[in-house]
Design a protein around this motif. Structure first.
Motif, PDB file in Angstrom:
ATOM      1  N   TYR A   1       0.826  -1.201   0.000  1.00 52.80           N
ATOM      2  CA  TYR A   1       0.000   0.000   0.000  1.00 52.80           C
ATOM      3  C   TYR A   1       0.866   1.258   0.000  1.00 52.80           C
ATOM      4  O   TYR A   1       1.988   1.258   0.520  1.00 52.80           O
ATOM      5  N   VAL A   2       0.308   2.328  -0.557  1.00 52.33           N
ATOM      6  CA  VAL A   2       0.886   3.659  -0.454  1.00 52.33           C
ATOM      7  C   VAL A   2      -0.175   4.591   0.122  1.00 52.33           C
ATOM      8  O   VAL A   2      -1.376   4.320   0.021  1.00 52.33           O
ATOM      9  N   ALA A   3       0.269   5.690   0.728  1.00 46.96           N
ATOM     10  CA  ALA A   3      -0.658   6.679   1.273  1.00 46.96           C
ATOM     11  C   ALA A   3      -0.065   8.063   1.110  1.00 46.96           C
ATOM     12  O   ALA A   3       1.162   8.245   1.168  1.00 46.96           O
ATOM     13  N   LEU A   4      -0.949   9.065   0.925  1.00 46.11           N
ATOM     14  CA  LEU A   4      -0.531  10.442   0.700  1.00 46.11           C
ATOM     15  C   LEU A   4      -1.733  11.370   0.840  1.00 46.11           C
ATOM     16  O   LEU A   4      -2.882  10.901   0.813  1.00 46.11           O
ATOM     17  N   PRO A   5      -1.511  12.675   0.976  1.00 46.58           N
ATOM     18  CA  PRO A   5      -2.634  13.612   0.986  1.00 46.58           C
ATOM     19  C   PRO A   5      -3.355  13.604  -0.359  1.00 46.58           C
ATOM     20  O   PRO A   5      -2.720  13.508  -1.412  1.00 46.58           O
ATOM     21  N   LYS A   6      -4.662  13.765  -0.326  1.00 50.39           N
ATOM     22  CA  LYS A   6      -5.425  13.644  -1.571  1.00 50.39           C
ATOM     23  C   LYS A   6      -5.168  14.786  -2.543  1.00 50.39           C
ATOM     24  O   LYS A   6      -5.285  14.598  -3.754  1.00 50.39           O
ATOM     25  N   ASP A   7      -4.781  15.978  -2.045  1.00 46.65           N
ATOM     26  CA  ASP A   7      -4.507  17.046  -3.000  1.00 46.65           C
ATOM     27  C   ASP A   7      -3.175  16.840  -3.709  1.00 46.65           C
ATOM     28  O   ASP A   7      -2.977  17.333  -4.823  1.00 46.65           O
ATOM     29  N   ILE A   8      -2.261  16.078  -3.102  1.00 47.85           N
ATOM     30  CA  ILE A   8      -1.041  15.698  -3.820  1.00 47.85           C
ATOM     31  C   ILE A   8      -1.379  14.657  -4.888  1.00 47.85           C
ATOM     32  O   ILE A   8      -0.912  14.740  -6.027  1.00 47.85           O
ATOM     33  N   LEU A   9      -2.213  13.680  -4.541  1.00 46.29           N
ATOM     34  CA  LEU A   9      -2.650  12.695  -5.533  1.00 46.29           C
ATOM     35  C   LEU A   9      -3.346  13.384  -6.707  1.00 46.29           C
ATOM     36  O   LEU A   9      -3.206  12.963  -7.862  1.00 46.29           O
ATOM     37  N   ALA A  10      -4.076  14.462  -6.430  1.00 46.81           N
ATOM     38  CA  ALA A  10      -4.803  15.171  -7.485  1.00 46.81           C
ATOM     39  C   ALA A  10      -3.873  15.734  -8.547  1.00 46.81           C
ATOM     40  O   ALA A  10      -4.286  15.948  -9.696  1.00 46.81           O
ATOM     41  N   LEU A  11      -2.599  15.995  -8.206  1.00 47.49           N
ATOM     42  CA  LEU A  11      -1.648  16.509  -9.192  1.00 47.49           C
ATOM     43  C   LEU A  11      -1.527  15.588 -10.401  1.00 47.49           C
ATOM     44  O   LEU A  11      -1.291  16.043 -11.519  1.00 47.49           O
ATOM     45  N   ALA A  12      -1.689  14.276 -10.178  1.00 48.72           N
ATOM     46  CA  ALA A  12      -1.522  13.306 -11.262  1.00 48.72           C
ATOM     47  C   ALA A  12      -2.698  13.296 -12.227  1.00 48.72           C
ATOM     48  O   ALA A  12      -2.556  12.890 -13.384  1.00 48.72           O
ATOM     49  N   GLY A  13      -3.872  13.704 -11.758  1.00 48.39           N
ATOM     50  CA  GLY A  13      -5.039  13.649 -12.622  1.00 48.39           C
ATOM     51  C   GLY A  13      -5.366  12.240 -13.066  1.00 48.39           C
ATOM     52  O   GLY A  13      -5.791  12.013 -14.208  1.00 48.39           O
ATOM     53  N   ALA A  14      -5.170  11.269 -12.204  1.00 49.47           N
ATOM     54  CA  ALA A  14      -5.399   9.865 -12.544  1.00 49.47           C
ATOM     55  C   ALA A  14      -6.786   9.427 -12.102  1.00 49.47           C
ATOM     56  O   ALA A  14      -7.419  10.056 -11.243  1.00 49.47           O
ATOM     57  N   GLY A  15      -7.264   8.342 -12.669  1.00 51.08           N
ATOM     58  CA  GLY A  15      -8.541   7.781 -12.288  1.00 51.08           C
ATOM     59  C   GLY A  15      -8.431   6.919 -11.048  1.00 51.08           C
ATOM     60  O   GLY A  15      -7.405   6.907 -10.356  1.00 51.08           O
ATOM     61  N   ALA A  16      -9.487   6.168 -10.781  1.00 48.57           N
ATOM     62  CA  ALA A  16      -9.510   5.312  -9.601  1.00 48.57           C
ATOM     63  C   ALA A  16      -8.488   4.191  -9.693  1.00 48.57           C
ATOM     64  O   ALA A  16      -8.061   3.638  -8.671  1.00 48.57           O
ATOM     65  N   GLU A  17      -8.083   3.838 -10.897  1.00 44.85           N
ATOM     66  CA  GLU A  17      -7.024   2.852 -11.102  1.00 44.85           C
ATOM     67  C   GLU A  17      -6.086   3.375 -12.168  1.00 44.85           C
ATOM     68  O   GLU A  17      -6.528   3.939 -13.170  1.00 44.85           O
ATOM     69  N   ALA A  18      -4.785   3.227 -11.950  1.00 45.16           N
ATOM     70  CA  ALA A  18      -3.808   3.796 -12.872  1.00 45.16           C
ATOM     71  C   ALA A  18      -2.587   2.898 -12.968  1.00 45.16           C
ATOM     72  O   ALA A  18      -2.295   2.109 -12.061  1.00 45.16           O
ATOM     73  N   SER A  19      -1.862   3.039 -14.059  1.00 54.36           N
ATOM     74  CA  SER A  19      -0.582   2.372 -14.247  1.00 54.36           C
ATOM     75  C   SER A  19       0.472   3.119 -13.445  1.00 54.36           C
ATOM     76  O   SER A  19       0.576   4.352 -13.532  1.00 54.36           O
ATOM     77  N   VAL A  20       1.258   2.390 -12.642  1.00 55.57           N
ATOM     78  CA  VAL A  20       2.196   3.034 -11.721  1.00 55.57           C
ATOM     79  C   VAL A  20       3.518   2.286 -11.652  1.00 55.57           C
ATOM     80  O   VAL A  20       3.639   1.140 -12.107  1.00 55.57           O
ATOM     81  N   ALA A  21       4.499   2.948 -11.047  1.00 55.36           N
ATOM     82  CA  ALA A  21       5.744   2.316 -10.612  1.00 55.36           C
ATOM     83  C   ALA A  21       6.084   2.892  -9.243  1.00 55.36           C
ATOM     84  O   ALA A  21       6.232   4.115  -9.114  1.00 55.36           O
ATOM     85  N   LEU A  22       6.177   2.045  -8.239  1.00 55.18           N
ATOM     86  CA  LEU A  22       6.566   2.461  -6.898  1.00 55.18           C
ATOM     87  C   LEU A  22       8.043   2.134  -6.706  1.00 55.18           C
ATOM     88  O   LEU A  22       8.456   0.984  -6.852  1.00 55.18           O
ATOM     89  N   THR A  23       8.822   3.165  -6.370  1.00 52.07           N
ATOM     90  CA  THR A  23      10.258   2.992  -6.177  1.00 52.07           C
ATOM     91  C   THR A  23      10.608   3.229  -4.713  1.00 52.07           C
ATOM     92  O   THR A  23      10.249   4.260  -4.134  1.00 52.07           O
ATOM     93  N   VAL A  24      11.299   2.256  -4.113  1.00 53.74           N
ATOM     94  CA  VAL A  24      11.770   2.359  -2.735  1.00 53.74           C
ATOM     95  C   VAL A  24      13.255   2.041  -2.740  1.00 53.74           C
ATOM     96  O   VAL A  24      13.710   1.173  -3.490  1.00 53.74           O
TER      97      VAL A  24
END
Length: 314
Positions: free
Chosen positions: A220-243
């Motif tokens: 799982y990932v978590a973040l403020p919703k207004d930061i997520l809004a920057l992406a303009g993505a839908g409820a499901e999106a193609s992603v890459a999580l880098t740690v």
């Protein structure tokens, strides 16, 4: 973009690494690189045969994220590559010789500690990591946003709108996301921390700072919703999580993993059923976060110093 705000420039000056994202046939690809900011450009290097270099030959757009303590700058831009072995770049290199020379000097000064690390490990450094095997890259910044743990502090350029969200949230189980990562790499990375999430949004790639947590059945990932809004993505999106677990001077000591796949997002205020479960999950590893994403990896890439590998989860 003709200029950057003082706050954005300060983060770019103080940050150590840039999470650099490109779009590939497998979806977003995101890994950390050393860099330097010079004016309204970010400069970096990559291997001539890297995934990023190949992607930029098809599509010269990119996205990046630089962290400095609690602050972060996310940006998008257009890439120009300068390659001594590619005559197609020679004209641009001659025309921009002054700015390239200035950027090269700044890059060397900012990242001097890594050059020292390469000197210590000179006999082990692969050719692709040495100057003759790399290309110099200038990124003309087109959009920037300054964010912190509470949300977006300032933004320039056109970003996304309302974040997409599922109508309900339910925790589900799947395979261990770290099952294909070597044990010593997984041990260094741990099971939670700060990460960079590259999202394919409605206006292209965006890289966002997130908190992440993995257990034996989920990621799982978590973040403020207004930061997520920057992406303009839908409820499901193609992603890459880098740690990753970085070294302040020695590339051979760096380890990391990138989880390519999809993410399903749930946003506070948009979720009906399961809202309390979503808030409880978010508060357990990212207090104050108002959006949660479940990452389902289709491919895992890991690296340890000069070595890397990839696998597709069963």
């Amino acid at each position: 973009m003709s200029f950057l705000s003082t706050a954005v420039q300060d983060v770019l000056d103080r940050g150590q690494f840039c999470a650099v994202a490109t779009m590939t046939p497998r979806g977003p690809h995101c890994t950390p690189l050393v860099y330097v900011g010079s004016g309204a450009r970010v400069w970096l290097t990559t291997s001539r045969k890297s995934v990023k270099a190949n992607a930029w030959r098809r599509d010269p757009t990119m996205a990046g994220l630089v962290r400095d303590g609690d602050l972060a700058v996310t940006f998008t831009g257009t890439v120009r590559t300068y390659d001594a072995l590619d005559r197609r770049t020679w004209g641009a290199a001659v025309a921009g010789a002054t700015s390239i020379a200035r950027a090269t000097a700044a890059f060397s000064a900012k990242n001097a500690r890594f050059f020292a690390g390469y000197a210590v490990d000179a006999r082990q450094v692969p050719f692709a990591w040495t100057p003759p095997g790399r290309v110099f890259v200038g990124v003309d910044l087109e959009r920037t946003a300054l964010v912190d743990a509470q949300g977006v502090q300032e933004g320039r350029g056109r970003w996304g709108g309302t974040p997409g969200s599922a109508a309900a949230f339910r925790r589900t189980k799947g395979p261990d996301p770290f099952a294909e990562v070597p044990a010593d790499v997984a041990e260094r990375l741990g099971r939670d921390g700060d990460g960079a999430l590259a999202i394919a949004g409605e206006r292209g790639l965006v890289v966002l700072p997130v908190r992440w947590r993995a257990d034996a059945t989920s990621l799982y990932v978590a973040l403020p919703k207004d930061i997520l809004a920057l992406a303009g993505a839908g409820a499901e999106a193609s992603v890459a999580l880098t740690v990753d677990a970085a070294s302040i001077w020695r590339a051979r000591d760096m380890v990391g993993a990138m989880f390519q796949g999809t993410a399903a997002f749930a946003v506070e205020g948009e979720v009906g059923s399961g809202a309390s479960s979503m808030r409880s999950l978010a508060s357990s590893f990212a207090p104050g976060a108002t959006a949660v994403g479940r990452v389902t990896p289709a491919r895992v890439v890991w690296w340890q110093g000069w070595t890397s590998g990839s696998a597709e989860p069963a």
